[in-house]
Design an enzyme around this catalytic site. Structure first.
Site, PDB file in Angstrom:
ATOM      1  N   LYS A 245       0.876  -1.169   0.000  1.00 44.97           N
ATOM      2  CA  LYS A 245       0.000   0.000   0.000  1.00 44.97           C
ATOM      3  C   LYS A 245       0.914   1.220   0.000  1.00 44.97           C
ATOM      4  CE  LYS A 245      -2.782   2.960   2.824  1.00 44.97           C
ATOM      5  NZ  LYS A 245      -3.636   3.191   3.992  1.00 44.97           N
TER       6      LYS A 245
ATOM      7  N   GLY B 296      -8.014   9.206   9.163  1.00 46.33           N
ATOM      8  CA  GLY B 296      -8.343   9.293  10.582  1.00 46.33           C
ATOM      9  C   GLY B 296      -9.334  10.388  10.936  1.00 46.33           C
TER      10      GLY B 296
ATOM     11  N   ASN C 227      -9.273   1.907   9.274  1.00 41.85           N
ATOM     12  CA  ASN C 227      -8.571   1.533  10.497  1.00 41.85           C
ATOM     13  C   ASN C 227      -9.164   2.237  11.721  1.00 41.85           C
ATOM     14  OD1 ASN C 227      -5.003   1.118  11.279  1.00 41.85           O
ATOM     15  ND2 ASN C 227      -6.710   1.142  12.667  1.00 41.85           N
ATOM     16  N   THR C 228      -9.024   3.567  11.748  1.00 40.34           N
ATOM     17  CA  THR C 228      -9.396   4.317  12.946  1.00 40.34           C
ATOM     18  C   THR C 228     -10.867   4.154  13.323  1.00 40.34           C
ATOM     19  OG1 THR C 228      -7.732   5.928  12.274  1.00 40.34           O
ATOM     20  CG2 THR C 228      -9.213   6.599  14.024  1.00 40.34           C
TER      21      THR C 228
ATOM     22  N   ALA D  83      -9.407   5.491   3.600  1.00 45.64           N
ATOM     23  CA  ALA D  83      -9.272   6.617   4.539  1.00 45.64           C
ATOM     24  C   ALA D  83     -10.520   7.485   4.639  1.00 45.64           C
ATOM     25  CB  ALA D  83      -8.088   7.509   4.201  1.00 45.64           C
ATOM     26  N   GLY D  84     -10.746   7.943   5.853  1.00 45.09           N
ATOM     27  CA  GLY D  84     -11.806   8.907   6.105  1.00 45.09           C
ATOM     28  C   GLY D  84     -13.085   8.319   6.668  1.00 45.09           C
TER      29      GLY D  84
END
Lengths: 287, 67
Positions: free
Chosen positions: A120, A181, A234-235, A212-213
């Site tokens: 990635k 994040g 992830n977050t 992301a986001g």
């Protein structure tokens, strides 16, 4: 599009009539999850399991030689179950990104994990926004493709940049829904629509992964409803109040969003359309 | 004795110290790691024979949680 089969509920993996293909890799789940920012490695392990994912991202960092806790991330990841996707997070130029990608490949080769041949790619331009540096990202993508890597490329939601990265040989282009994040979800669905249209023109199986986001489950569903092939997050799980519950929600959101996309939504209409028949109505009208 | 830079820390080691010795002393699980010697990846089958020169920079990395 053919009517999709109705998947069985509550399976550990997210079933799909068409598995996610990225380069030579085939993933059972269209949800890719990160392994960072969990309060404990056990909580991470339980959350990965609940997400139904079979691919997880990892970062490459200097081994702590003097203040180690004795626990390694890899003690909590079943390498027979998960394909690891090493990232180049924290790199701000192409040289560093290539260096980190090579080190990640070296570790995965020694682990005999199938993720050794992909990466990635993330080349950042600014530590406050964590937005990608498009010029350095393109440069690194070309270098890594030339070295035989299958590059999954983190980028902004700019359609022109997405086209350039695909042309440079990226195995997947991964536009951000919003900053890493941030939990802001998909800020510009129109750009994502254009990216999907451009990258899939004449190449409908080319994988576009929203990376992301994501803040919550509806963001995941939205990405899939727009036609994204995968979502990487992830977050949103790791920092949820109850990560295992959120991971479960993300699994169902993946399933729902993808199925809704395959099912084909109705067009938006400005005016209403009655669901009950007008014909045979026994009531009076005010007009 | 020679001075090497091991993960950013200046360390004094004997001239005969090998990479394998270094990893063993640091209690590093080599299966989980990759090693760079002066920015070049050192193949695992070189660990047992690789010795160092004064000023060598060694970087040992592993996988950590990330997104």
């Amino acid at each position: 599009m053919a009517e999709p089969p109705i998947p069985a509920p509550a399976s550990s993996a997210v079933p799909d009539s068409q598995p996610l293909r990225v380069g030579s890799h085939i993933l059972k789940s269209r949800l890719i999850v990160g392994t960072g920012k969990y309060d404990s490695l056990q909580l991470m392990k339980d959350s990965l399991e609940a997400s139904g994912s079979d691919c997880v991202t990892v970062a490459v960092r200097r081994e702590k030689l003097y203040d180690r806790e004795g626990k390694n991330l890899l003690d909590y990841i079943d390498l027979a179950k998960y394909t690891l996707l090493p990232n180049t997070a924290g790199c701000y130029n192409a040289t560093d990104a290539v260096r980190v990608a090579r080190l990640g490949r070296e570790i995965l080769k020694s682990l005999e994990n199938p993720g050794a041949d992909w990466v990635k790619l993330e080349v950042l331009g600014d530590s406050k926004t964590l937005l990608p540096d498009p010029i350095a990202t393109l440069e690194a993508c070309k270098l890594l493709v030339a070295e035989g890597f299958q590059v999954l490329c983190y980028t902004s939601d700019d359609p022109i940049m997405a086209v350039r990265l695909k042309a440079a040989g990226a195995a997947s282009v991964m536009p951000a829904g919003s900053p890493i994040g941030s939990g802001q979800g998909i800020l510009n669905p129109n750009n994502l629509r254009i990216i999907l249209e451009y990258l899939k023109a004449g190449d409908p199986d080319y994988p576009v992964i929203v990376d992301a986001g994501v803040g919550t489950a509806s963001d995941v569903s939205m990405a899939f409803e727009l036609g994204a092939d995968g979502v990487l997050l992830n977050t949103a799980i790791a920092h949820a109040r109850y990560p295992v519950a959120m991971a479960t929600a993300m699994k169902h959101a993946t399933l729902s969003g993808r199925l809704a996309y395959q099912a084909g939504r109705i067009p938006r209409r400005l005016y209403a359309m009655a669901s009950s028949p007008e014909d045979g109505s026994i009531t009076s009208r005010p007009w | 004795m020679i001075t090497i830079e091991f993960n950013g820390v200046q360390s004094e080691v004997d001239e005969k110290t090998t990479m394998e010795d270094l990893l063993r002393l640091a209690k590093v699980e080599s299966r989980f790691c990759a090693v760079e010697l002066n920015l070049e990846i050192l193949p695992k089958d070189h660990y047992a024979s690789q010795v160092f020169c004064d000023g060598d920079k060694i970087e040992v990395v592993t996988l950590v949680g990330g997104g």
